[in-house]
Motif scaffolding. Structure first.
Motif: not given
Length: 150
Positions: A112-127
């Motif tokens: 869950n923690s990794a998914a939160r970080v991954m989703n936050a980074a994906a939003k910032e990267l435009g993914l």
């Protein structure tokens, strides 16, 4: 005559004018995805994801040299999430303590923690679709007329 809030801001000099982003030589550099080397600290899963996403971002023109640290963060989070989910596939979601109390398996928290970080980074990267729409990144049109429906 009463003055409006806007007029008072103009008189007091507090009105803010929108600032244009400054063009920078570093920010404008677009590295080639083929020559882009993933950092050494990434594991094999993260390196593969780093290369995959870098190629997609380069193809859309949204890859910037300043985004490489964030892309690495995304790749590390993706690797942790994938490893945790792979291990959870063969295990139950809960464990029992010595006192027979049932609680959530720690791998779920890691995933869950990794998914939160991954989703936050994906939003910032435009993914994500919303981020792409905000940034004005338009996916390429299908080459075949029938591909629009699939």
């Amino acid at each position: 005559m009463r003055r409006t809030a806007h007029e008072l801001k103009v008189i007091n000099g507090a009105e803010r004018t929108p600032k244009r982003p400054k063009k920078s030589a570093v920010a404008g550099t677009v590295p080639q995805a083929e020559t882009l080397k993933p950092p050494d600290f990434l594991d094999a899963i993260a390196k593969r994801e780093f290369r995959r996403v870098a190629a997609l971002m380069a193809a859309s023109g949204s890859l910037c040299a300043l985004d490489l640290a964030l892309l690495s963060t995304y790749a590390v989070a993706f690797s942790r999430w994938k490893q945790a989910e792979s291990e959870l596939r063969n295990l139950s979601l809960t464990v029992r303590s010595k006192t027979n109390v049932e609680f959530q398996r720690p791998l779920i928290g890691i995933a869950n923690s990794a998914a939160r970080v991954m989703n936050a980074a994906a939003k910032e990267l435009g993914l994500t679709p919303t981020a792409r729409r905000t940034l004005g990144i338009v996916p390429s049109e299908p080459s075949d007329a029938a591909d629009r429906y699939f």
